[in-house]
Design an enzyme around this catalytic site. Structure first.
Site, PDB file in Angstrom:
ATOM      1  N   PHE A  55       0.991  -1.069  -0.134  1.00  0.00           N
ATOM      2  CA  PHE A  55       0.024   0.015   0.008  1.00  0.00           C
ATOM      3  C   PHE A  55       0.811   1.109  -0.010  1.00  0.00           C
ATOM      4  CE2 PHE A  55      -4.545   1.281   1.264  1.00  0.00           C
ATOM      5  CZ  PHE A  55      -5.069   0.067   0.557  1.00  0.00           C
ATOM      6  N   GLN A  80      -7.996  14.821   4.087  1.00  0.00           N
ATOM      7  CA  GLN A  80      -7.138  14.106   3.032  1.00  0.00           C
ATOM      8  C   GLN A  80      -8.309  13.935   1.794  1.00  0.00           C
ATOM      9  OE1 GLN A  80      -6.378   9.572   3.581  1.00  0.00           O
ATOM     10  NE2 GLN A  80      -4.520  10.379   3.207  1.00  0.00           N
ATOM     11  N   HIS A  94      -8.528  11.686  -1.333  1.00  0.00           N
ATOM     12  CA  HIS A  94      -7.732  10.333  -1.940  1.00  0.00           C
ATOM     13  C   HIS A  94      -7.628  10.687  -3.370  1.00  0.00           C
ATOM     14  CE1 HIS A  94      -7.505   6.115  -3.109  1.00  0.00           C
ATOM     15  NE2 HIS A  94      -7.602   5.782  -1.663  1.00  0.00           N
ATOM     16  N   LEU A 108     -14.954   5.382  -4.112  1.00  0.00           N
ATOM     17  CA  LEU A 108     -13.264   5.143  -4.083  1.00  0.00           C
ATOM     18  C   LEU A 108     -13.012   4.047  -4.782  1.00  0.00           C
ATOM     19  CD1 LEU A 108     -11.219   6.373  -2.127  1.00  0.00           C
ATOM     20  CD2 LEU A 108     -11.253   4.378  -1.198  1.00  0.00           C
ATOM     21  N   GLU A 141      -6.592   1.775  -3.118  1.00  0.00           N
ATOM     22  CA  GLU A 141      -5.319   1.864  -3.356  1.00  0.00           C
ATOM     23  C   GLU A 141      -4.774   0.572  -3.764  1.00  0.00           C
ATOM     24  OE1 GLU A 141      -3.732   4.848  -1.009  1.00  0.00           O
ATOM     25  OE2 GLU A 141      -1.816   3.767  -0.403  1.00  0.00           O
ATOM     26  N   ARG A 173      -0.691   9.764  -0.514  1.00  0.00           N
ATOM     27  CA  ARG A 173      -1.857  10.225  -1.001  1.00  0.00           C
ATOM     28  C   ARG A 173      -1.983  11.565  -1.579  1.00  0.00           C
ATOM     29  NH1 ARG A 173      -6.326   6.722   2.435  1.00  0.00           N
ATOM     30  NH2 ARG A 173      -5.687   4.704   1.315  1.00  0.00           N
ATOM     31  N   HIS A 180     -11.814  12.343   1.455  1.00  0.00           N
ATOM     32  CA  HIS A 180     -11.686  10.892   2.004  1.00  0.00           C
ATOM     33  C   HIS A 180     -11.686  10.809   3.543  1.00  0.00           C
ATOM     34  CE1 HIS A 180     -11.111   6.482   1.482  1.00  0.00           C
ATOM     35  NE2 HIS A 180     -10.034   6.833   2.258  1.00  0.00           N
ATOM     36  N   ARG A 209      -2.686  10.887   6.304  1.00  0.00           N
ATOM     37  CA  ARG A 209      -2.612   9.260   6.780  1.00  0.00           C
ATOM     38  C   ARG A 209      -2.251   8.481   5.713  1.00  0.00           C
ATOM     39  NH1 ARG A 209      -6.655   5.019   6.243  1.00  0.00           N
ATOM     40  NH2 ARG A 209      -7.932   6.392   4.956  1.00  0.00           N
TER      41      ARG A 209
HETATM   42  C1  LIG Z   1     -14.305   3.676   0.607  1.00  0.00           C
HETATM   43  C2  LIG Z   1     -13.413   3.684   1.931  1.00  0.00           C
HETATM   44  C3  LIG Z   1     -12.530   2.695   1.863  1.00  0.00           C
HETATM   45  C4  LIG Z   1     -11.781   2.690   2.884  1.00  0.00           C
HETATM   46  N1  LIG Z   1     -10.650   1.709   3.242  1.00  0.00           N
HETATM   47  C5  LIG Z   1      -9.823   1.799   4.093  1.00  0.00           C
HETATM   48  C6  LIG Z   1      -8.955   0.893   4.300  1.00  0.00           C
HETATM   49  O1  LIG Z   1      -8.678  -0.040   3.254  1.00  0.00           O
HETATM   50  N2  LIG Z   1      -8.136   0.750   5.216  1.00  0.00           N
HETATM   51  C7  LIG Z   1      -8.058   1.785   6.175  1.00  0.00           C
HETATM   52  O2  LIG Z   1      -7.273   1.915   7.043  1.00  0.00           O
HETATM   53  N3  LIG Z   1      -8.935   2.886   6.149  1.00  0.00           N
HETATM   54  C8  LIG Z   1      -9.993   2.936   5.231  1.00  0.00           C
HETATM   55  N4  LIG Z   1     -10.746   3.615   4.949  1.00  0.00           N
HETATM   56  C9  LIG Z   1     -11.103   4.786   6.188  1.00  0.00           C
HETATM   57  C10 LIG Z   1     -11.638   4.069   7.207  1.00  0.00           C
HETATM   58  O3  LIG Z   1     -12.788   2.944   6.742  1.00  0.00           O
HETATM   59  C11 LIG Z   1     -12.301   4.973   8.308  1.00  0.00           C
HETATM   60  O4  LIG Z   1     -11.522   5.861   8.495  1.00  0.00           O
HETATM   61  C12 LIG Z   1     -12.830   4.388   9.320  1.00  0.00           C
HETATM   62  O5  LIG Z   1     -13.619   3.436   9.188  1.00  0.00           O
HETATM   63  C13 LIG Z   1     -13.490   5.234  10.524  1.00  0.00           C
HETATM   64  O6  LIG Z   1     -13.909   4.525  11.602  1.00  0.00           O
HETATM   65  P1  LIG Z   1     -14.713   5.103  12.813  1.00  0.00           P
HETATM   66  O7  LIG Z   1     -14.879   3.896  13.665  1.00  0.00           O
HETATM   67  O8  LIG Z   1     -13.749   6.121  13.402  1.00  0.00           O
HETATM   68  O9  LIG Z   1     -15.910   5.794  12.232  1.00  0.00           O
HETATM   69  P2  LIG Z   1     -17.243   5.088  11.566  1.00  0.00           P
HETATM   70  O10 LIG Z   1     -16.798   3.650  11.110  1.00  0.00           O
HETATM   71  O11 LIG Z   1     -17.585   5.709  10.430  1.00  0.00           O
HETATM   72  O12 LIG Z   1     -18.056   4.980  12.475  1.00  0.00           O
HETATM   73  C14 LIG Z   1     -18.986   6.340  12.960  1.00  0.00           C
HETATM   74  C15 LIG Z   1     -20.172   5.589  13.862  1.00  0.00           C
HETATM   75  O13 LIG Z   1     -20.673   6.748  14.470  1.00  0.00           O
HETATM   76  C16 LIG Z   1     -21.965   6.968  14.341  1.00  0.00           C
HETATM   77  N5  LIG Z   1     -22.328   8.444  14.668  1.00  0.00           N
HETATM   78  C17 LIG Z   1     -21.885   9.620  13.971  1.00  0.00           C
HETATM   79  N6  LIG Z   1     -22.467  10.680  14.446  1.00  0.00           N
HETATM   80  C18 LIG Z   1     -23.361  10.109  15.481  1.00  0.00           C
HETATM   81  C19 LIG Z   1     -24.314  10.869  16.288  1.00  0.00           C
HETATM   82  N7  LIG Z   1     -24.205  12.142  16.353  1.00  0.00           N
HETATM   83  N8  LIG Z   1     -24.740  10.296  16.971  1.00  0.00           N
HETATM   84  C20 LIG Z   1     -24.848   8.713  17.176  1.00  0.00           C
HETATM   85  N9  LIG Z   1     -23.599   8.198  16.416  1.00  0.00           N
HETATM   86  C21 LIG Z   1     -23.278   8.828  15.368  1.00  0.00           C
HETATM   87  C22 LIG Z   1     -22.077   6.522  13.074  1.00  0.00           C
HETATM   88  O14 LIG Z   1     -23.523   6.030  12.781  1.00  0.00           O
HETATM   89  C23 LIG Z   1     -21.080   5.139  13.105  1.00  0.00           C
HETATM   90  O15 LIG Z   1     -21.767   4.181  13.824  1.00  0.00           O
HETATM   91  C24 LIG Z   1     -11.644   3.724   3.880  1.00  0.00           C
HETATM   92  C25 LIG Z   1     -12.651   4.707   3.979  1.00  0.00           C
HETATM   93  C26 LIG Z   1     -13.423   4.591   2.773  1.00  0.00           C
HETATM   94  C27 LIG Z   1     -14.554   5.551   2.582  1.00  0.00           C
END
Ligand SMILES: Cc1cc2nc3c(=O)[nH]c(=O)nc-3n(C[C@H](O)[C@H](O)[C@H](O)COP(=O)(O)OP(=O)(O)OC[C@H]3O[C@@H](n4cnc5c(N)ncnc54)[C@H](O)[C@@H]3O)c2cc1C
Length: 602
Positions: A121, A234, A236, A250, A253, A309, A380, A415
Site C-alpha cells: 500500500f 485528505q 484520496h 473510491l 489503493e 496520497r 476521503h 494518513r
Molecule cells: C471507501 C473507503 C475505503 C476505505 N478503506 C480503508 C482501508 O482499506 N484501510 C483503512 O485503514 N482505512 C480505510 N478507510 C478509512 C476508514 O474506513 C475510516 O477511517 C474508519 O472506518 C473510521 O472508523 P470510525 O470507527 O472512526 O468511524 P465509523 O466507522 O464511521 O463509525 C462512526 C459511527 O458513529 C456514528 N455516529 C456519527 N455521528 C453520530 C451521532 N451524532 N450520534 C450517534 N452516532 C453517530 C455512526 O452512525 C457510526 O456508527 C476507507 C474509507 C472509505 C470511505
C-alpha cells in the site's frame, strides 16, 4: 418541559464503527455498564466500506518489517507533525490487535503457508496490509459486532446524539433522538467515548457515507474540548469521476498495489515525472522495477503510483490543470493492462479486487479487467480531530474520550492507507479501557436540566421555522467548501469562505422541516447542518493559520514546507465568550530513541 427517555451507563460510546465497537468491547470486559449509540444500524457504520486492509508490521510476507519501520513510515507520511507517542503505540500494538481479531473469528486472506497475507500500500515500505480481498472493513465490523454483542452492551440503533452535557467541569451525559420515532433520549453517564468518524459530507465530492457530518468533532468542540490540525483533510487521489452514477466512489489503493498504473490523456505514466526527494531512495527508477515490486520482488522498489496520497492527488491535479487530463477532469487508472503480464489476468483481477470489479460493473457498466477507470481526487479522510492524550485517549474535558477518525494525532499531515483500521483497533481499545477506568474512579455526575431543555428547544426549531429547505443550505455549503477550502487553498478564498459560512449559518438557523418527527430526513438534515457548519469553520480557520504547504494541506500562496514555522500543531477551541479561537502549539520533542529511528530511516 421536554419529554425524553432516560438511560444510565458507566460508559457511553457514541459510534458503532471499528473504533466504537472496539472501545465498547474493552469497556465491557472491564465490567462496567456500556451503552453504544449509532446513527445507522449495527454493522452498517462507515467502517464497513473499508477496502484495502489493516496496516500492522507482522512481517508475514517480508521478514524485514517491524514496528520501527512502521513507525518511521507513519511519521514520514504525516510529515513529522504526528503525535509521536501515538505513532509509537500504534506501530507496536497493531500486530496484536490484528491477531486478536483473527482469534475472534476474522477470516483473513492467507499466505501459502497459512499465515495472514499482507499486501502493498502507498507509503508503506513493506507489504503490510492484512486484508480480506477488498472487503476488509466488512469482516472487521462483523467480527467486532459478533464478539461485542456477547459481552452484554446495550445498542441504541438509529439514534443521533445532538449535544454533550457537562457539569462540575466534566462530562455528564448526552442528549439525542431516535431517528425512527423522533423521540428524545437522555443518556446519563460517567464517561463518553466519541467514535463518530469523519467529516466528508462537508464537501461536494466525497467517498464518505451519509453519516460523516462531523458530529463528534462538533460535539466535542461545543463541550469545550480542543481540536487539533483541522486543516489536514485528505483527498484520496483515486475517486471515480465518471460516469455520474459512481462519482466520488473510491477506487482502493489496492488497485495500484496490485499493479494498476496512472496515465494522462497522452497515455504517459506521469507519476515518474515528480518524485519527492525524501521518497526517491525507496521509489522505482523505471516501470519494469515498479512492476516487479507489485509482484513481490524483494529487491525492487515501489512504483511512484504508491507514493503518499497527498502527493499523488496533487500530481493528478497538475496533469488536469496543464491540459493533460481526461475528458471529465481526471486521469486514467488502468489495472486491465496486467493481462499482458499475468496468465489469466482478468480472473486474477476479479479474485484480488472482487468488490471493485462488481461495483463498477453493476453501477456503471465498466469492466475494470478490460478498460481503464477515469479517476480524480475525492474527499476521503480527516486527519484533524479531538485532541487526546496519546496513552488514554482522553480529551481535555475530563471523562470525554475520543478514538478513530474523530480523534487527532496519529496521522499528522497525511494518513497512510491502512493506518486507519489499525488506529481504530489500537486506540479504540485504549479509549474503552481508560473510559471504564474513569467511570470506576468517579461517581455519577449531576445532569443540568437547563442544558437538556435548551438542546430540546434547539432541536425542535425546524418545525417552527418557515425558512428554506435544509438540503439547499447543505448543498451550497458543500459546493463552497469544495471550491474555496479544497485541495488547493489561497488566503483570499478562505477569507471569502468565512464570510459565506456566516451567511449560511444565518440561513441554517431558520430552515424548516415540514412534517412530523417520525423518520423525517429533512429534519435530520436540518440538525446535521449545525455540525457541518462548525467543522467547516474549524477547517477554514485552521487552514488560514497554517501558512505553509504540508501533507494534505496545500497553499498556493505558501507552496513550500516551512519547518521554521510549520512544525507546530494548530489548536481550535471555543473561548470564554463562545468564539472560535485558533492558536499554535509547538510539537512535543521526540524521545532520543524515536529520533534515531526517524533519522536512520529517512
Ligand atoms: C471507501 C473507503 C475505503 C476505505 N478503506 C480503508 C482501508 O482499506 N484501510 C483503512 O485503514 N482505512 C480505510 N478507510 C478509512 C476508514 O474506513 C475510516 O477511517 C474508519 O472506518 C473510521 O472508523 P470510525 O470507527 O472512526 O468511524 P465509523 O466507522 O464511521 O463509525 C462512526 C459511527 O458513529 C456514528 N455516529 C456519527 N455521528 C453520530 C451521532 N451524532 N450520534 C450517534 N452516532 C453517530 C455512526 O452512525 C457510526 O456508527 C476507507 C474509507 C472509505 C470511505
Amino acid at each position: 418541559m421536554a419529554e425524553y427517555q432516560t438511560h444510565d451507563y458507566d460508559v457511553l460510546v457514541i459510534g458503532a464503527g471499528g473504533a466504537g465497537l472496539r472501545a465498547a468491547i474493552e469497556a465491557s470486559a472491564n465490567n462496567v455498564r456500556v451503552g453504544v449509540v449509532t446513527k445507522s444500524l449495527l454493522g452498517k457504520a462507515h467502517t464497513v466500506m473499508a477496502e484495502g486492509g489493516i496496516a500492522a508490521a507482522m512481517a508475514n510476507v517480508d521478514e524485514r518489517d517491524n514496528w520501527r519501520v512502521h513507525f518511521a513510515d507513519t511519521m514520514r507520511g504525516g510529515q513529522y507533525v504526528n503525535d509521536w507517542r501515538m505513532a509509537e503505540l500504534h506501530a507496536k500494538e497493531a500486530p496484536d490487535r490484528v491477531r486478536e481479531l483473527e482469534k475472534w473469528g476474522a477470516l483473513f486472506d492467507r499466505t501459502h503457508d497459512g499465515r495472514i497475507l499482507q499486501r502493498n500500500f502507498g507509503g508503506h515500505r513493506y507489504p503490510r496490509l492484512a486484508h480480506v480481498g477488498d472487503r476488509t472493513g466488512l469482516e472487521m465490523i462483523r467480527t467486532l459486532q459478533d464478539h461485542g454483542i456477547h459481552l452484554g452492551m446495550d445498542v441504541h440503533m438509529e439514534c443521533t446524539v445532538l449535544k454533550l452535557l457537562t457539569g462540575d467541569g466534566r462530562i455528564a451525559g448526552a442528549f439525542g433522538y431516535e431517528r425512527e420515532r423522533g423521540r428524545f433520549l437522555l443518556f446519563r453517564t460517567k464517561s463518553i467515548v466519541l467514535a463518530t468518524g469523519g467529516i466528508g459530507r462537508a464537501y461536494k465530492i466525497t467517498s464518505n457515507s451519509w453519516e460523516y457530518t462531523g458530529d463528534g468533532h462538533s460535539l466535542a468542540y461545543h463541550a469545550g474540548a480542543s481540536l487539533m490540525d483541522m486543516e489536514f483533510v485528505q483527498f484520496h487521489p483515486t475517486g471515480m469521476i465518471w460516469p455520474p452514477s459512481v462519482s466520488g466512489i473510491l477506487v482502493t489503493e489496492g488497485v495500484r498495489g496490485e499493479g494498476g498504473v496512472l496515465k494522462n490523456q497522452e497515455g504517459r505514466r506521469f507519476m515518474f515525472d515528480d518524485i519527492p526527494e525524501n521518497y526517491r531512495p525507496q521509489t522505482a527508477d523505471n516501470e519494469e522495477e515498479g512492476w516487479r515490486y507489485t509482484q513481490g520482488d524483494r529487491n525492487a522498489r515501489r512504483p511512484p503510483e504508491l507514493l503518499t496520497r497527498d502527493h499523488v492527488a496533487r500530481c493528478i491535479m497538475r496533469e488536469v490543470r496543464e491540459g493533460r487530463g481526461s475528458p471529465h477532469g481526471g486521469v486514467y487508472l488502468d489495472i486491465s493492462w496486467i493481462k499482458d503480464r499475468i496468465p489469466k489476468g482478468a480472473e486474477y483481477i476479479k479474485r484480488k479486487l472482487p468488490s471493485m470489479y462488481h461495483q463498477f460493473k453493476q453501477l456503471a457498466d465498466i469492466d475494470i479487467t478490460q478498460e481503464p477507470m477515469e479517476v480524480g481526487p475525492t474527499t476521503h479522510y480527516m486527519m484533524g480531530g479531538v485532541r487526546v492524550d496519546a496513552d488514554t485517549q482522553m480529551s481535555d474535558v475530563p471523562g470525554l474520550f475520543a478514538a478513530g477518525e474523530c480523534a487527532a494525532g496519529l496521522h499528522g499531515a497525511n494518513r497512510l492507507g491502512g493506518n486507519s483500521l489499525s488506529d481504530l483497533l489500537v486506540f479504540g481499545r485504549r479509549a474503552g479501557e481508560y473510559a471504564a477506568r474513569f467511570a470506576q474512579q468517579n461517581g455519577a455526575p449531576a445532569v443540568d436540566a437547563a442544558q437538556i431543555e435548551a438542546a430540546a428547544h434547539d432541536a425542535l426549531g425546524p418545525f417552527d421555522h418557515s425558512g428554506e429547505n435544509p438540503y439547499q443550505v447543505q448543498h451550497e455549503l458543500q459546493e463552497m467548501m469544495q471550491d474555496l477550502v479544497g485541495i488547493v487553498r489561497r488566503e483570499e478564498e478562505m477569507r471569502r469562505a468565512l464570510r459565506d459560512l456566516e451567511s449560511l449559518r444565518q440561513r441554517a438557523a431558520t430552515v424548516s422541516a415540514p412534517g412530523n418527527r417520525e423518520y423525517n430526513t429533512g429534519w435530520h438534515t436540518a440538525l446535521d447542518l449545525h455540525h457541518l457548519l462548525s467543522v467547516s469553520e474549524m477547517i477554514t480557520r485552521a487552514a488560514i493559520e497554517r501558512k505553509e504547504s504540508r501533507g494534505a494541506h496545500f497553499r498556493e500562496d505558501y507552496p513550500a514546507k516551512n519547518d521554521a514555522e510549520g512544525r507546530c500543531n494548530i489548536i481550535v477551541r471555543r473561548n470564554i465568550t463562545g468564539e472560535m479561537q485558533v492558536t499554535r502549539e509547538p510539537l512535543k520533542p521526540l524521545t532520543p530513541e524515536l529520533q534515531q529511528i526517524v533519522e536512520e530511516m529517512k
